[in-house]
Design a protein around this motif. Structure first.
Motif, PDB file in Angstrom:
ATOM      1  N   GLU A  34       0.821  -1.213   0.000  1.00  0.00           N
ATOM      2  CA  GLU A  34       0.000   0.000   0.000  1.00  0.00           C
ATOM      3  C   GLU A  34       0.854   1.262   0.000  1.00  0.00           C
ATOM      4  O   GLU A  34       0.537   2.251  -0.670  1.00  0.00           O
ATOM      5  N   CYS A  35       1.942   1.241   0.775  1.00  0.00           N
ATOM      6  CA  CYS A  35       2.720   2.459   0.978  1.00  0.00           C
ATOM      7  C   CYS A  35       3.706   2.739  -0.154  1.00  0.00           C
ATOM      8  O   CYS A  35       4.095   3.901  -0.353  1.00  0.00           O
ATOM      9  N   LEU A  36       4.134   1.728  -0.873  1.00  0.00           N
ATOM     10  CA  LEU A  36       5.077   1.954  -1.968  1.00  0.00           C
ATOM     11  C   LEU A  36       4.383   2.683  -3.111  1.00  0.00           C
ATOM     12  O   LEU A  36       3.301   2.283  -3.547  1.00  0.00           O
ATOM     13  N   PRO A  37       4.980   3.761  -3.643  1.00  0.00           N
ATOM     14  CA  PRO A  37       4.299   4.600  -4.640  1.00  0.00           C
ATOM     15  C   PRO A  37       3.894   3.861  -5.908  1.00  0.00           C
ATOM     16  O   PRO A  37       2.816   4.097  -6.438  1.00  0.00           O
ATOM     17  N   ARG A  38       4.706   2.984  -6.420  1.00  0.00           N
ATOM     18  CA  ARG A  38       4.382   2.345  -7.695  1.00  0.00           C
ATOM     19  C   ARG A  38       3.594   1.050  -7.515  1.00  0.00           C
ATOM     20  O   ARG A  38       2.788   0.690  -8.362  1.00  0.00           O
ATOM     21  N   ALA A  39       3.810   0.372  -6.407  1.00  0.00           N
ATOM     22  CA  ALA A  39       3.117  -0.889  -6.192  1.00  0.00           C
ATOM     23  C   ALA A  39       1.687  -0.681  -5.700  1.00  0.00           C
ATOM     24  O   ALA A  39       0.771  -1.410  -6.080  1.00  0.00           O
ATOM     25  N   GLY A  40       1.499   0.309  -4.842  1.00  0.00           N
ATOM     26  CA  GLY A  40       0.183   0.561  -4.264  1.00  0.00           C
ATOM     27  C   GLY A  40      -0.228   2.012  -4.401  1.00  0.00           C
ATOM     28  O   GLY A  40       0.019   2.654  -5.411  1.00  0.00           O
TER      29      GLY A  40
END
Length: 574
Positions: A76-82
């Motif tokens: 959730e917190c990673l910009p590209r993954a979530g």
């Protein structure tokens, strides 16, 4: 992301979403969030106890829950993954009724199957986020955020006044509210009046003082007898309980649980977006869709390995507000800490004995922030009678199920998991009323203005009336009125539109457009400022001067033609 695209940081935020923190500060803030998230393991523990699960099945439920809760937080917190927002995951309270019913009926395998159905419901809804912009205008999102706070109030107050346990009519034990009050006051004072590290660690300091006071007055829970036998370090134990779908009676509850979870996720995403952007205008539904999809992937993994589903934490939003930190890096480290916690059964056991009144104080802080944040969202739009009733009736319906649980218990069993959530009830009513009250409202309206009319009065009356009907933002209507009034006045007074002007307004949640239609000379938009003497020239020179002035006042000026009439469209971004 270029600087121009960066949201403007609110004055109360110390570290915004993309900012880097000092390493020590980052770790301590992450520990705060991770510790609070692990406290909510009480939800799967309650479900396991109610369903009568064995020790091994309970251990598998908790371990899988933590692992996928941690992985979901990381994604959730990673910009590209979530979503790239500070969205800390906790065990999903909305899954509690479904978990109790399904595990009691068919064990962990049936709950795994129902969890997968709920996850698919979430995933399906996330595919239509772009089409749902009209369904979720800011006032509807505001209702959802407000009711998130209201939903937190009940578990918070039960912990504050020690009402969770069977009291048998015993007198109120003032030690519990005393501990909560001291913890809450310390958190608020540090969050409001302090700066630097004291504010950043306000929640941790308040919880620590509260825990110490609880131990001093004798309300801190004693460790279980088995606590001392728990190893400090051990490999996490996962299992494969199998998947069962045999109970068709639970399928509707599973689908609705997934929808409720998606609405809950939308509320937390909007809250974080609003907190991190001083110029917030509308929900970024694409970002909300990424958040729901990341949560769905984690829930599917938890279901297959016998775990409990997770969801973004409303309490973590209150912690972010108290510390003034919304940086996604904090969430990534918090997720890593939760993942490491699965290797320490003793640590997890210690977190489950934090005093209930301390948890209640933290939840009250989060509830207060969410209620006010939701009200601010609601009042950011102009509210017509239709929208006033939409918001008012939705909130009242949610409050009804919160303060009158006997109404919920009087409904059929399959409806009770839905109606037990004030958030799901009020948001559902708000969506339904919003769609119903849109009947009869045209997205385009017009009004003529002839020579002799007062352009400012005519423009103000027209745009304010349409702004109320459409629920446009107050600041956008306020900015549009003088520009449109000036445009009408210049067209009439300079003789460009000798026969009058037709004002035509249109609204689509993204732009507020006002078109001026008239018979006369076409407006030109020169690249350089015309000389004031042009106002004394011919009609073409006057039209160029008018075009130049208007191009500097609106977000966009578009020229066109409809039959014999010229069209001058002033666009205001919404």
């Amino acid at each position: 992301m270029v600087a121009a695209d960066m949201p403007r940081k609110p004055s109360n935020i110390l570290y915004s979403v993309n900012e880097k923190l000092p390493l020590g500060t980052l770790v301590i803030l992450a520990i705060q969030h991770a510790s609070l998230a692990l406290l909510f393991l009480v939800y799967p523990l309650v479900a396991a106890a109610e369903a009568g699960l064995s020790f091994e099945d309970t251990q598998m439920l908790i371990t899988s829950c933590i692992i996928f809760m941690a992985l979901a937080t990381l994604i959730e917190c990673l910009p590209r993954a979530g979503a790239g927002l500070l969205l800390i995951q906790i065990p999903n309270m909305a899954h509690l009724p479904l978990a109790v019913q399904s595990m009691a009926a068919g064990g962990p395998a049936l709950y795994a199957g129902m969890s997968l159905i709920a996850a698919v419901s979430q995933l399906t809804l996330s595919r239509f986020m772009g089409a749902l912009r009209a369904v979720f205008p800011p006032e509807i999102c505001g209702v959802a955020v407000t009711m998130l706070g209201v939903a937190l109030a009940e578990p918070a107050l039960r912990r504050v006044f020690n009402l969770a346990a069977e009291s048998g009519g015993a007198a109120l034990d003032l030690r519990y509210p005393l501990v909560s009050l001291v913890s809450l006051v310390i958190i608020i004072l540090l969050a409001i009046f302090s700066r630097g590290l004291l504010r950043l660690f306000a929640v941790a300091i308040g919880a620590g003082v509260g825990w110490g006071l609880a131990a001093y007055v004798g309300v801190a829970p004693a460790p279980a007898e088995t606590f001392s036998t728990l190893p400090y370090v051990d490999l996490p134990k996962l299992g494969l309980p199998g998947i069962s779908f045999f109970s068709w009676a639970l399928v509707p509850a599973a689908i609705l649980t997934g929808i409720i979870s998606a609405v809950d996720m939308l509320g937390t995403v909007v809250s974080m977006q609003r907190m991190d952007d001083a110029d917030w205008r509308r929900a970024d539904l694409a970002q909300a869709g990424r958040a729901i999809r990341a949560n769905t992937v984690a829930d599917m993994g938890a279901a297959v390995t016998g775990g409990f589903a997770s969801a973004s934490s409303s309490a973590a939003i209150g912690v972010a507000f108290a510390t003034g930190t919304t940086a996604w890096r904090v969430g990534v480290v918090a997720g890593a800490i939760m993942l490491l916690a699965t290797f320490s059964p003793r640590l997890i056991g210690a977190l489950t004995i934090i005093p209930a009144p301390v948890i209640g104080a933290i939840l009250i802080y989060a509830a207060a922030f969410l209620i006010v944040a939701g009200m601010e969202l609601i009042l950011s739009r102009r509210l017509s009678d239709r929208r006033i009733f939409t918001v008012g009736l939705a909130v009242l319906t949610g409050l009804a199920v919160a303060i009158l649980p006997e109404l919920v218990h009087a409904t059929p069993d399959w409806m009770q998991p839905i109606l037990e959530s004030p958030l799901s009830v009020s948001t559902g009513v708000a969506i339904a009323l919003n769609l119903f009250f849109r009947i009869g409202i045209r997205q385009e309206a017009s009004r003529p203005v002839v020579p002799g009319d007062n352009p400012f009065v005519a423009t103000t009356e027209f745009l304010e009336r349409q702004g109320d009907l459409w629920g446009a933002r107050r600041d956008v209507i306020a900015a549009a009125i003088p520009v449109v009034a000036e445009a009408v006045e210049m067209l009439l007074d300079t003789g460009v539109a000798e026969k009058g002007v037709e004002m035509r307004a249109r609204f689509d949640e993204t732009n507020f457009d006002v078109s001026l239609l008239y018979e006369g000379e076409a407006i030109a938009i020169p690249t350089h400022r015309p000389a004031p003497e042009d106002l004394l020239g011919d009609a073409q020179a006057v039209a160029r001067f008018v075009g130049y002035m208007l191009s500097k006042r609106a977000d966009r000026l578009v020229l066109g033609k409809e039959g014999e009439r010229q069209i001058l469209t002033l666009r205001f971004e919404h």
